[in-house]
Scaffold this motif. Sequence first.
Motif, PDB file in Angstrom:
ATOM      1  N   GLU A   1      38.578  45.441  40.202  1.00 46.93           N
ATOM      2  CA  GLU A   1      39.802  45.795  40.947  1.00 46.93           C
ATOM      3  C   GLU A   1      39.703  45.473  42.432  1.00 46.93           C
ATOM      4  O   GLU A   1      40.674  45.608  43.162  1.00 46.93           O
ATOM      5  CB  GLU A   1      40.039  47.321  40.880  1.00 46.93           C
TER       6      GLU A   1
ATOM      7  N   ARG B   1      35.314  53.377  39.475  1.00 45.09           N
ATOM      8  CA  ARG B   1      36.329  52.317  39.427  1.00 45.09           C
ATOM      9  C   ARG B   1      35.766  51.058  38.774  1.00 45.09           C
ATOM     10  O   ARG B   1      34.557  50.834  38.789  1.00 45.09           O
ATOM     11  CB  ARG B   1      36.788  51.966  40.850  1.00 45.09           C
ATOM     12  N   ASP B   2      36.675  50.237  38.267  1.00 46.16           N
ATOM     13  CA  ASP B   2      36.310  48.942  37.727  1.00 46.16           C
ATOM     14  C   ASP B   2      36.055  47.990  38.907  1.00 46.16           C
ATOM     15  O   ASP B   2      36.952  47.765  39.721  1.00 46.16           O
ATOM     16  CB  ASP B   2      37.482  48.445  36.860  1.00 46.16           C
TER      17      ASP B   2
END
Length: 252
Positions: A30, A26-27
């Motif tokens: 976020e 995931r980034d």
Amino acid sequence: MKKEEIRNNIVRVRERIRQAALAAGRDPGEIKLMLAAKYQPLENLLAAVEAGETLFGHNLIPQLETAEIGLREAAESLSDPTALRHRTAVIGHVQSNKLSAAMEYADRIDTVDNFKTARRINHRRALLNEKDAADAVYPILLQVNSAHADTQFGCAPKDLPEMAKRISEELPFVKIEGLMTIGANTADREAVIRSFEITRALGAQLRELPGLSEAKELSMGMTGDLELAVEHGSTMVRIGTAVFGPRPGAPK
Ligand SMILES: *Cc1c(COP(=O)(O)O)cnc(C)c1O
């Protein structure tokens, strides 16, 4: 706790979040960090603000009030009040006689778990709108009792979609931004994961409802389980102990 320690702890927690996000593909951007402020003296909150933190969660409304007034006063006495720009949410259960104070001092209530509470928030916002000739909406999260724990508040998972639907259809001045859960409070990893996955699946269901496609917030993960929460979809972790240390004066 010393200012320097708080600053270093924040760096460490942010690194934990980043590592967990990367491990999950995931980034890291976020995932927001909300600081759980219960029982913290104002100086600790100020140290966090000075370290660049902008999101706080309070469990108890009297503590919320004291902290918000303190932060505002501190902002006024500084030459640069933008240094204290922050947002605050309520992350503890709110009794109905405390709702208007909660709405006055917090930007969002993250623990709405029944229609009646949402209706009260809607009513209060409608009255304020009349007074201010405005049409503002008050943001909320719906709290899910994802571990079916007797000791936790939160809507039962099976009742959540219907409650969300009713709120969004009938209460124009309340805006559901997503879900909040505490999850299973246990060393059993699988149980914790199950509670986070239940919440994630409910979030997906929520966004299928008319008008709720943007209700993306998933507030889950605390000091002990933030990595698991990030792995299982959290967009906001609520961290107290890892930043501020043990809570002075909190009941055991
Ligand atoms: C206290 C609290 C937290 C933070 O817990 P820590 O384990 O100290 O990080 C998060 N969420 C809620 C609802 C809390 O009451």
